[in-house]
Scaffold this active site. Structure first.
Site, short mmCIF file in Angstrom:
data_model
loop_
_atom_site.label_atom_id
_atom_site.label_comp_id
_atom_site.label_asym_id
_atom_site.label_seq_id
_atom_site.Cartn_x
_atom_site.Cartn_y
_atom_site.Cartn_z
CB ALA A 120 49.01 42.73 31.63
N GLY A 154 48.84 41.87 36.64
CA GLY A 154 49.31 40.53 36.30
C GLY A 154 50.55 40.11 37.07
CD GLU A 163 45.63 38.94 37.84
OE1 GLU A 163 44.44 38.61 37.83
OE2 GLU A 163 46.20 39.50 36.87
CD GLU A 173 44.28 44.09 37.40
OE1 GLU A 173 45.11 43.19 37.18
OE2 GLU A 173 44.10 44.59 38.54
#
Length: 260
Positions: free
Chosen positions: A66, A112, A115, A135
């Site tokens: 991200a 992300g 994900e 993360e």
């Protein structure tokens, strides 16, 4: 469809979405997440599109994570809303599309990015791919469904290890864990995804959509997946695809599914 951060190509029932932020290693920012939602929604509503492949531009990254600069100073409330909105408009949205989605992971799929790949219906990877959820090294946890989907795909123990160590695994290890279905060279990644897509497109798109719904039900709290399967199985009997499929079988010919 005109986008700033993604490219969309359609050809003979196959749509390919390419996340196109190579200078940022295709990192997901708010604008890209919204564009991806819009593209997936439009393609899912297009009767001519039978399957979608998503990949990243260049040879280094599928999605390297991200865009941290967008949320580094968020409050508790803003952080929660970021995850809630992102899951709703993209990650959960993709998982529940009736049009099948293949992730072609061409390099780093981190945070992300992993994900997003996990929200797709299945994954293929290039042999240079690296995957992980880093993360906790930033003082946060995966917020786009990573803790849930990784556990579903590789099991609780491996998911705990990957999340807690913030480490990366190779494409070979990802395949051994069940995180990706196939590993191939960078050059053969899209041809492999397209070959799998062509096999899928021979079958009933209506039945495939029903199968996606039934399989996903197994992972939905409070839903009896067996009951969903029974309902979707019954619904198939009222479709034109069922009539064509069974008639073609009895007539010993290949079916020509109308997609209805």
């Amino acid at each position: 469809m005109n986008f700033e951060n993604i490219l969309v190509n359609q050809n003979n029932g196959l749509a390919t979405i390419t996340i196109n932020r190579p200078k940022k290693l295709n990192a997901l920012n708010k604008a890209t997440i919204q564009e991806l939602h819009n593209a997936f929604e439009d393609l899912n509503n297009d009767a001519n599109v039978k399957i979608i492949i998503i990949t990243g531009s260049g040879e280094k990254a599928f999605v390297a994570g991200a865009d941290i600069s967008e949320f580094a100073h968020f409050s508790v409330e803003e952080g929660g809303e970021l995850a809630r909105k992102g899951q709703g408009i993209l990650f959960d949205f993709v998982e529940n599309l009736s049009t099948p989605v293949i992730a072609a992971v061409n390099g780093f799929a981190l945070g992300g990015g992993l994900e997003l790949a996990m929200s797709c219906h299945f994954r293929v990877a290039s042999d240079n791919a690296k995957m992980g959820l880093p993360e906790v090294s930033l003082g946060v946890i995966p917020g786009y469904g990573g803790t849930q989907r990784l556990s579903q795909l590789v099991g609780k123990g491996r998911a705990m290890e990957l999340v807690m160590t913030a480490g990366m695994i190779s494409a070979t290890d990802a395949q051994a864990y069940g995180l990706v279905n196939h590993v191939t060279s960078q050059e053969e990644l899209l041809p492999l995804a397209e070959k799998l897509a062509s096999k899928i497109m021979r079958n009933s798109s209506v039945a495939i959509g029903a199968a996606i719904k039934a399989v996903n039900a197994n992972f939905t709290d409070g839903v009896n997946g067996y009951n969903v399967e029974i309902e979707e199985f019954g619904n198939c009997f009222g479709t034109e695809d069922f009539k064509e499929g069974t008639t073609a079988f009895l007539e010993k010919r290949k079916p020509n599914f109308p997609g209805a």
